[in-house]
Design an enzyme around this catalytic site. Structure first.
Site, PDB file in Angstrom:
ATOM      1  N   SER A  24       0.818  -1.213   0.000  1.00 56.08           N
ATOM      2  CA  SER A  24       0.000   0.000   0.000  1.00 56.08           C
ATOM      3  C   SER A  24       0.853   1.266   0.000  1.00 56.08           C
ATOM      4  O   SER A  24       1.817   1.387   0.749  1.00 56.08           O
ATOM      5  CB  SER A  24      -0.930   0.018   1.214  1.00 56.08           C
ATOM      6  OG  SER A  24      -1.655   1.243   1.254  1.00 56.08           O
ATOM      7  N   ARG A  25       0.452   2.226  -0.834  1.00 59.59           N
ATOM      8  CA  ARG A  25       1.108   3.532  -0.854  1.00 59.59           C
ATOM      9  C   ARG A  25       0.356   4.555  -0.006  1.00 59.59           C
ATOM     10  O   ARG A  25       0.773   5.715   0.070  1.00 59.59           O
ATOM     11  CB  ARG A  25       1.237   4.034  -2.294  1.00 59.59           C
ATOM     12  CG  ARG A  25       2.155   3.176  -3.148  1.00 59.59           C
ATOM     13  CD  ARG A  25       2.286   3.719  -4.566  1.00 59.59           C
ATOM     14  NE  ARG A  25       2.997   2.778  -5.406  1.00 59.59           N
ATOM     15  CZ  ARG A  25       4.167   3.033  -5.987  1.00 59.59           C
ATOM     16  NH1 ARG A  25       4.772   4.190  -5.778  1.00 59.59           N
ATOM     17  NH2 ARG A  25       4.746   2.141  -6.769  1.00 59.59           N
ATOM     18  N   SER A  26      -0.746   4.134   0.616  1.00 56.96           N
ATOM     19  CA  SER A  26      -1.541   5.073   1.406  1.00 56.96           C
ATOM     20  C   SER A  26      -0.749   5.727   2.548  1.00 56.96           C
ATOM     21  O   SER A  26      -0.948   6.916   2.822  1.00 56.96           O
ATOM     22  CB  SER A  26      -2.790   4.390   1.950  1.00 56.96           C
ATOM     23  OG  SER A  26      -3.691   4.097   0.896  1.00 56.96           O
ATOM     24  N   LYS A  76     -12.980  -5.074   1.433  1.00 57.60           N
ATOM     25  CA  LYS A  76     -13.875  -3.987   1.023  1.00 57.60           C
ATOM     26  C   LYS A  76     -15.352  -4.369   1.103  1.00 57.60           C
ATOM     27  O   LYS A  76     -16.197  -3.522   1.395  1.00 57.60           O
ATOM     28  CB  LYS A  76     -13.540  -3.521  -0.401  1.00 57.60           C
ATOM     29  CG  LYS A  76     -12.259  -2.704  -0.503  1.00 57.60           C
ATOM     30  CD  LYS A  76     -12.110  -2.125  -1.894  1.00 57.60           C
ATOM     31  CE  LYS A  76     -10.927  -1.168  -1.956  1.00 57.60           C
ATOM     32  NZ  LYS A  76     -10.874  -0.429  -3.240  1.00 57.60           N
ATOM     33  N   ASP A 113     -13.769   5.773  -4.082  1.00 60.10           N
ATOM     34  CA  ASP A 113     -13.140   5.426  -5.359  1.00 60.10           C
ATOM     35  C   ASP A 113     -13.819   6.126  -6.536  1.00 60.10           C
ATOM     36  O   ASP A 113     -13.138   6.569  -7.470  1.00 60.10           O
ATOM     37  CB  ASP A 113     -13.159   3.911  -5.573  1.00 60.10           C
ATOM     38  CG  ASP A 113     -12.110   3.186  -4.748  1.00 60.10           C
ATOM     39  OD1 ASP A 113     -11.088   3.812  -4.406  1.00 60.10           O
ATOM     40  OD2 ASP A 113     -12.317   1.993  -4.431  1.00 60.10           O
ATOM     41  N   ALA A 141     -14.949  -6.129 -14.746  1.00 60.70           N
ATOM     42  CA  ALA A 141     -16.248  -6.117 -14.066  1.00 60.70           C
ATOM     43  C   ALA A 141     -16.092  -6.416 -12.580  1.00 60.70           C
ATOM     44  O   ALA A 141     -17.007  -6.929 -11.942  1.00 60.70           O
ATOM     45  CB  ALA A 141     -17.193  -7.135 -14.723  1.00 60.70           C
ATOM     46  N   ALA A 144     -13.337  -2.432  -8.752  1.00 58.87           N
ATOM     47  CA  ALA A 144     -12.962  -1.127  -9.288  1.00 58.87           C
ATOM     48  C   ALA A 144     -13.909  -0.711 -10.406  1.00 58.87           C
ATOM     49  O   ALA A 144     -14.298   0.457 -10.506  1.00 58.87           O
ATOM     50  CB  ALA A 144     -11.523  -1.160  -9.791  1.00 58.87           C
ATOM     51  N   GLY A 252      -3.034   5.964 -13.582  1.00 59.36           N
ATOM     52  CA  GLY A 252      -3.860   5.494 -12.474  1.00 59.36           C
ATOM     53  C   GLY A 252      -3.546   6.100 -11.126  1.00 59.36           C
ATOM     54  O   GLY A 252      -4.295   5.895 -10.166  1.00 59.36           O
TER      55      GLY A 252
END
Length: 284
Positions: A24-26, A76, A113, A141, A144, A252
């Site tokens: 994660s880059r959060s 999620k 998102d 599908a 995201a 992105g």
């Protein structure tokens, strides 16, 4: 194991849960904003295996200083039953990526998102983007894609051509989201680009370590905006080929950066901005 520790409990804290969560880059994103605004706070990676999710969610409101969390794969959807409130956009998407601990200790879930996707197009599309530009072709599908479909529908996109390797998943989304969704066979993906104003890849094809995205762009109008939500690599083969033929492109990373804004404001009380300096810090 809950993922919590007791160090610095009294300062405002947030984090990201997932399994795994090392990629994660959060933390870079929120850490940059904390430093930029001179705020006392922490944002941590919180590895939570699926079997520990229930205990983690039960403990979250009890942790001193914890304001909320981001949620990534595979939690999620699994986090939904533990939330007292879920905002309408997250309900339609069927997943949450942002949870806020309310003053009464209850948990509120949202999905930023869709917001992040549209904000990235507004900010980064050369010359801007308008839903009036024409139909959107969306590859994939999964989760995201669901967020991007909701974003495009709410923005007023007249038609969303949905292309997925498993046609039944595209058909299911069309049944759920209505007549503006036009599913098509994966084998017809190149032809489905004709007349499109926007092309979005939400699949993992073209991501580092994944198979390439095999997609001919001959039928795509040269004015169509091309977006790949993958940001590793930052310029995917799809974006490189689209740029070479003259299409405007959006990478992105912007979606990741913009989706973080509402959560940071809810947890730390400051509305942050997405800047070139932030992009550089998150990519470093």
């Amino acid at each position: 194991m809950t993922g919590f520790d007791t160090e610095d409990d009294i300062i405002p804290r947030a984090g990201v849960i997932g399994w795994p969560v090392d990629h994660s880059r959060s933390p870079k994103l929120h850490g940059f904003w904390l430093q930029q605004h001179g705020l006392s706070g922490r944002y941590d990676k919180l590895p939570v295996p699926p079997e520990d999710l229930a205990a983690f969610m039960a403990d979250l409101p009890k942790e001193p200083g914890f304001r909320g969390i981001n949620v990534t794969i595979p939690h999620k959807v699994a986090a939904l039953p533990y939330l007292a409130q879920v905002d309408p956009v997250a309900q339609r998407i069927g997943a949450v990526n942002t949870i806020t601990v309310q003053p009464d200790g209850s948990l509120h879930g949202s999905n930023t998102d869709a917001f992040g996707f549209l904000e990235s197009l507004k900010a980064d599309a050369p010359g801007g983007w308008s839903p009036a530009a024409g139909p959107a072709a969306v590859l994939g599908a999964g989760g995201a894609a669901r967020a991007i479909i909701v974003a495009l529908l709410d923005a007023g996109t007249p038609e969303i051509r949905l292309l997925n390797r498993s046609r039944d998943k595209a058909d299911a989304l069309a049944a759920e989201f209505g007549s503006r969704i036009a599913p098509a066979d994966w084998e017809a993906r190149a032809e489905a680009l004709g007349g499109a104003g926007l092309l979005v890849n939400t699949t993992s094809l073209g991501m580092a370590g994944q198979p390439p995205l095999d997609l001919a762009l001959d039928d795509l109008p040269a004015t169509a905006l091309v977006n790949d939500i993958v940001y590793s690599p930052l310029e995917t083969d799809l974006l490189a080929r689209a740029r070479a033929r003259g299409n405007p492109v959006v990478d992105g990373l912007g979606m990741l950066l913009h989706q973080g804004r509402p959560g940071f404001e809810a947890w730390f009380g400051v509305a942050p901005a997405v800047t070139p300096e932030l992009r550089a810090a998150v990519l470093a």
